[in-house]
Write a protein that holds these residues in place. Structure first.
Motif, PDB file in Angstrom:
ATOM      1  N   LEU A  35       0.789  -1.235   0.000  1.00 39.56           N
ATOM      2  CA  LEU A  35       0.000   0.000   0.000  1.00 39.56           C
ATOM      3  C   LEU A  35       0.820   1.284   0.000  1.00 39.56           C
ATOM      4  O   LEU A  35       0.401   2.265  -0.619  1.00 39.56           O
ATOM      5  CB  LEU A  35      -0.939   0.028   1.216  1.00 39.56           C
ATOM      6  CG  LEU A  35      -2.355  -0.487   1.003  1.00 39.56           C
ATOM      7  CD1 LEU A  35      -3.173  -0.244   2.269  1.00 39.56           C
ATOM      8  CD2 LEU A  35      -3.024   0.175  -0.194  1.00 39.56           C
ATOM      9  N   PRO A  36       1.996   1.311   0.677  1.00 38.00           N
ATOM     10  CA  PRO A  36       2.724   2.584   0.665  1.00 38.00           C
ATOM     11  C   PRO A  36       2.945   3.103  -0.752  1.00 38.00           C
ATOM     12  O   PRO A  36       2.840   4.299  -1.006  1.00 38.00           O
ATOM     13  CB  PRO A  36       4.047   2.236   1.358  1.00 38.00           C
ATOM     14  CG  PRO A  36       3.651   1.150   2.322  1.00 38.00           C
ATOM     15  CD  PRO A  36       2.634   0.328   1.564  1.00 38.00           C
ATOM     16  N   ARG A  37       3.211   2.206  -1.721  1.00 32.38           N
ATOM     17  CA  ARG A  37       3.412   2.743  -3.073  1.00 32.38           C
ATOM     18  C   ARG A  37       2.163   2.706  -3.932  1.00 32.38           C
ATOM     19  O   ARG A  37       2.137   3.268  -5.016  1.00 32.38           O
ATOM     20  CB  ARG A  37       4.597   2.096  -3.771  1.00 32.38           C
ATOM     21  CG  ARG A  37       4.648   0.604  -3.758  1.00 32.38           C
ATOM     22  CD  ARG A  37       6.002   0.192  -4.373  1.00 32.38           C
ATOM     23  NE  ARG A  37       6.404  -1.122  -3.970  1.00 32.38           N
ATOM     24  CZ  ARG A  37       6.285  -2.193  -4.744  1.00 32.38           C
ATOM     25  NH1 ARG A  37       5.808  -2.081  -5.961  1.00 32.38           N
ATOM     26  NH2 ARG A  37       6.667  -3.366  -4.305  1.00 32.38           N
ATOM     27  N   LYS A  38       1.104   2.046  -3.498  1.00 34.20           N
ATOM     28  CA  LYS A  38      -0.053   1.888  -4.384  1.00 34.20           C
ATOM     29  C   LYS A  38      -1.302   2.665  -3.958  1.00 34.20           C
ATOM     30  O   LYS A  38      -2.233   2.810  -4.756  1.00 34.20           O
ATOM     31  CB  LYS A  38      -0.427   0.409  -4.479  1.00 34.20           C
ATOM     32  CG  LYS A  38       0.592  -0.427  -5.216  1.00 34.20           C
ATOM     33  CD  LYS A  38      -0.088  -1.451  -6.099  1.00 34.20           C
ATOM     34  CE  LYS A  38       0.913  -2.165  -6.978  1.00 34.20           C
ATOM     35  NZ  LYS A  38       0.420  -2.467  -8.285  1.00 34.20           N
ATOM     36  N   ALA A  39      -1.358   3.111  -2.709  1.00 34.97           N
ATOM     37  CA  ALA A  39      -2.623   3.654  -2.190  1.00 34.97           C
ATOM     38  C   ALA A  39      -3.173   4.786  -3.056  1.00 34.97           C
ATOM     39  O   ALA A  39      -4.359   4.789  -3.412  1.00 34.97           O
ATOM     40  CB  ALA A  39      -2.427   4.120  -0.750  1.00 34.97           C
ATOM     41  N   GLN A  40      -2.314   5.735  -3.403  1.00 37.48           N
ATOM     42  CA  GLN A  40      -2.809   6.890  -4.162  1.00 37.48           C
ATOM     43  C   GLN A  40      -3.323   6.475  -5.541  1.00 37.48           C
ATOM     44  O   GLN A  40      -4.376   6.939  -5.988  1.00 37.48           O
ATOM     45  CB  GLN A  40      -1.690   7.943  -4.298  1.00 37.48           C
ATOM     46  CG  GLN A  40      -2.184   9.280  -4.830  1.00 37.48           C
ATOM     47  CD  GLN A  40      -3.222   9.933  -3.901  1.00 37.48           C
ATOM     48  OE1 GLN A  40      -2.965  10.113  -2.712  1.00 37.48           O
ATOM     49  NE2 GLN A  40      -4.413  10.267  -4.432  1.00 37.48           N
ATOM     50  N   ALA A  41      -2.605   5.560  -6.182  1.00 33.23           N
ATOM     51  CA  ALA A  41      -3.031   5.113  -7.522  1.00 33.23           C
ATOM     52  C   ALA A  41      -4.371   4.378  -7.441  1.00 33.23           C
ATOM     53  O   ALA A  41      -5.220   4.507  -8.332  1.00 33.23           O
ATOM     54  CB  ALA A  41      -1.962   4.200  -8.125  1.00 33.23           C
ATOM     55  N   LEU A  42      -4.580   3.626  -6.372  1.00 34.79           N
ATOM     56  CA  LEU A  42      -5.850   2.908  -6.206  1.00 34.79           C
ATOM     57  C   LEU A  42      -6.988   3.909  -6.044  1.00 34.79           C
ATOM     58  O   LEU A  42      -8.062   3.769  -6.641  1.00 34.79           O
ATOM     59  CB  LEU A  42      -5.799   1.988  -4.975  1.00 34.79           C
ATOM     60  CG  LEU A  42      -4.751   0.866  -4.994  1.00 34.79           C
ATOM     61  CD1 LEU A  42      -4.722   0.144  -3.650  1.00 34.79           C
ATOM     62  CD2 LEU A  42      -5.042  -0.128  -6.118  1.00 34.79           C
ATOM     63  N   ARG A  43      -6.749   4.914  -5.227  1.00 35.75           N
ATOM     64  CA  ARG A  43      -7.758   5.954  -5.018  1.00 35.75           C
ATOM     65  C   ARG A  43      -8.047   6.671  -6.331  1.00 35.75           C
ATOM     66  O   ARG A  43      -9.211   6.869  -6.714  1.00 35.75           O
ATOM     67  CB  ARG A  43      -7.260   6.940  -3.955  1.00 35.75           C
ATOM     68  CG  ARG A  43      -8.230   8.026  -3.592  1.00 35.75           C
ATOM     69  CD  ARG A  43      -9.532   7.431  -3.142  1.00 35.75           C
ATOM     70  NE  ARG A  43     -10.334   8.347  -2.361  1.00 35.75           N
ATOM     71  CZ  ARG A  43     -11.604   8.114  -2.052  1.00 35.75           C
ATOM     72  NH1 ARG A  43     -12.207   7.012  -2.478  1.00 35.75           N
ATOM     73  NH2 ARG A  43     -12.290   8.965  -1.324  1.00 35.75           N
ATOM     74  N   ASP A  44      -6.995   7.048  -7.038  1.00 38.29           N
ATOM     75  CA  ASP A  44      -7.171   7.796  -8.294  1.00 38.29           C
ATOM     76  C   ASP A  44      -7.923   6.968  -9.327  1.00 38.29           C
ATOM     77  O   ASP A  44      -8.646   7.502 -10.157  1.00 38.29           O
ATOM     78  CB  ASP A  44      -5.806   8.213  -8.875  1.00 38.29           C
ATOM     79  CG  ASP A  44      -5.103   9.228  -7.989  1.00 38.29           C
ATOM     80  OD1 ASP A  44      -5.771   9.805  -7.095  1.00 38.29           O
ATOM     81  OD2 ASP A  44      -3.877   9.434  -8.161  1.00 38.29           O
ATOM     82  N   ALA A  70      -1.304   4.071   6.936  1.00 42.03           N
ATOM     83  CA  ALA A  70      -1.139   5.535   6.915  1.00 42.03           C
ATOM     84  C   ALA A  70      -1.222   6.057   5.480  1.00 42.03           C
ATOM     85  O   ALA A  70      -1.810   7.113   5.221  1.00 42.03           O
ATOM     86  CB  ALA A  70       0.202   5.915   7.558  1.00 42.03           C
ATOM     87  N   ALA A  71      -0.678   5.288   4.540  1.00 37.89           N
ATOM     88  CA  ALA A  71      -0.716   5.717   3.129  1.00 37.89           C
ATOM     89  C   ALA A  71      -2.161   5.718   2.620  1.00 37.89           C
ATOM     90  O   ALA A  71      -2.560   6.608   1.864  1.00 37.89           O
ATOM     91  CB  ALA A  71       0.148   4.778   2.282  1.00 37.89           C
ATOM     92  N   ALA A  72      -2.953   4.730   3.042  1.00 38.57           N
ATOM     93  CA  ALA A  72      -4.362   4.683   2.628  1.00 38.57           C
ATOM     94  C   ALA A  72      -5.107   5.900   3.173  1.00 38.57           C
ATOM     95  O   ALA A  72      -5.881   6.550   2.463  1.00 38.57           O
ATOM     96  CB  ALA A  72      -5.017   3.389   3.117  1.00 38.57           C
ATOM     97  N   ARG A  73      -4.843   6.216   4.433  1.00 38.21           N
ATOM     98  CA  ARG A  73      -5.482   7.399   5.038  1.00 38.21           C
ATOM     99  C   ARG A  73      -5.080   8.660   4.285  1.00 38.21           C
ATOM    100  O   ARG A  73      -5.925   9.486   3.947  1.00 38.21           O
ATOM    101  CB  ARG A  73      -5.028   7.560   6.491  1.00 38.21           C
ATOM    102  CG  ARG A  73      -5.817   6.757   7.473  1.00 38.21           C
ATOM    103  CD  ARG A  73      -5.508   7.277   8.893  1.00 38.21           C
ATOM    104  NE  ARG A  73      -5.459   6.152   9.807  1.00 38.21           N
ATOM    105  CZ  ARG A  73      -4.354   5.649  10.346  1.00 38.21           C
ATOM    106  NH1 ARG A  73      -3.168   6.185  10.102  1.00 38.21           N
ATOM    107  NH2 ARG A  73      -4.423   4.613  11.148  1.00 38.21           N
ATOM    108  N   ALA A  74      -3.782   8.779   4.004  1.00 40.12           N
ATOM    109  CA  ALA A  74      -3.290   9.987   3.326  1.00 40.12           C
ATOM    110  C   ALA A  74      -3.891  10.128   1.940  1.00 40.12           C
ATOM    111  O   ALA A  74      -4.101  11.235   1.452  1.00 40.12           O
ATOM    112  CB  ALA A  74      -1.759   9.948   3.246  1.00 40.12           C
TER     113      ALA A  74
END
Ligand code: SAM
Length: 334
Positions: free
Chosen positions: A105-114, A150-154
């Motif tokens: 998740l640290p490297r993927k969370a933002q891409a998943l959200r986007d 934390a990355a998912a939250r961010a």
């Protein structure tokens, strides 16, 4: 169109889609090394449903009443270009969620959200590092799961955390987990250890029943029951009396909820199961690759659901002793 109901009057609302049978953890209760070691034959790429095939099946299911799609596995973030699948599925009229061990998740969370993911569920069975490393059996540190969370939250992904409780292994982690996630404002849910598959050597005396989990928690942080929010909500919700949020408990062994089960599951190779504890599924890949059109696919799903009469957990006592081999959790997802 009349609502599609199964043989016990249950609607089809949830579809869980396994996108891979591989995982980078070897949780002792799910993919024990002795059973999932070097000799184990995982699915080959060509055996997996491709993203177009998954999207077609999901679209047909949404047309029949599915309101929630959940990507799972194995570890779903190991599937190459998973963001592209999320983008494709996000066009459907359904909530889109994913269950993960958070390692990537640290490297993927933002891409998943986007890409359009609505929510995420992280599995975490201990706060104590030694206990967690022993449970995942690949020496993965708890700190890196917390970084993933934390990355998912961010990234702005609404988050739930799930913990499976196994007696003699991590019941001493119930209170530390509750303390941490109360402080961080995340919903934590405890899951009774279930007799999924056959490789984990499940025994009834390893189940910590919901009532005991509540009693343990209440001694540290007093709780009161909260009302269910919708039909088929599997977690019984409890509220901290001091206003510190809520927890959920999924009591699939001590209080089965088959009567409200609206879920179906599809394996990474396209076999549809209408019960987590099923021994047999329905091959949708053969149908899709055999040239079925969308109407044909929907008609088959409709027929499978109408005939569905599963209620394994309610029959558990007899079935566990004598039933045929059930599918593994790592094959079908949670
Ligand atoms: N790899 C992803 C993850 O870790 O969340 C998704 C797949 S994993 C099979 C889904 C969930 O099933 C995890 O939360 C895991 O703890 C849970 N699980 C596996 N075996 C279980 C069992 N026997 N009883 C209860 N939960 C189980």
């Amino acid at each position: 169109m009349a609502q599609l109901l199964d043989a016990f009057g249950r609607p089809l609302r949830d579809l869980r889609i396994s996108v891979t049978d591989r995982c980078n953890f070897r949780c002792t209760y799910c993919m024990p090394k002795e059973a999932f070691g070097h000799a184990y034959r995982f699915l080959e790429r060509k055996e997996l449903l491709d993203f177009e095939e998954i999207t077609r099946i999901a679209r047909a299911a949404v047309g029949l009443g599915v309101r929630k799609l959940r990507l799972t596995g194995g570890e779903p973030l190991l599937r190459k270009d998973i963001e592209r699948l999320i983008e494709m599925l996000s066009g459907l009229d359904a909530e889109l969620t994913l269950t993960t061990n958070a390692s990537l998740l640290p490297r993927k969370a933002q891409a998943l959200r986007d890409a359009g993911l609505s929510r995420i569920t992280v599995s975490l069975d201990a706060m104590d590092d030694a206990t967690f490393r022993a449970m995942n059996d690949v020496d993965f540190p708890v700190e890196r799961v917390l970084e993933g969370i934390a990355a998912a939250r961010a990234a702005g992904l609404p988050l739930k955390v799930n913990c499976v409780v196994r007696r003699g292994v991590n019941e001493d982690q119930i209170v530390p987990l509750a303390r941490y996630f109360r402080e961080h404002g995340d919903t934590l849910r405890f899951i009774e250890f279930m007799d999924v598959g056959t490789t984990n050597g499940w025994r009834m005396d390893e189940v910590v029943p919901a009532a005991e989990i509540v009693a343990t928690l209440s001694a540290a942080f007093p709780l009161e029951p909260a009302q269910a929010q919708y039909r088929g909500e599997v977690a019984k919700r409890w509220r901290y009396l001091d206003g510190g949020g809520e927890i959920g408990i999924i009591a699939s062994v001590s209080a089965p909820f088959c009567g409200d089960c609206t879920r179906s599951r599809i394996s990474a190779e396209g076999v549809l199961y209408t019960c987590l504890f099923a021994a047999r599924g329905h091959d949708l890949r053969a149908l899709v690759r055999g040239g079925a059109d969308d109407a044909g696919l929907a008609a088959r799903l409709n027929e499978i659901w109408r005939l569905r009469a599963d209620r394994y957990s309610e029959l558990r006592a007899q079935a566990t002793a004598s039933g045929p081999a059930k599918v593994e959790m790592s094959y079908i997802g949670g």
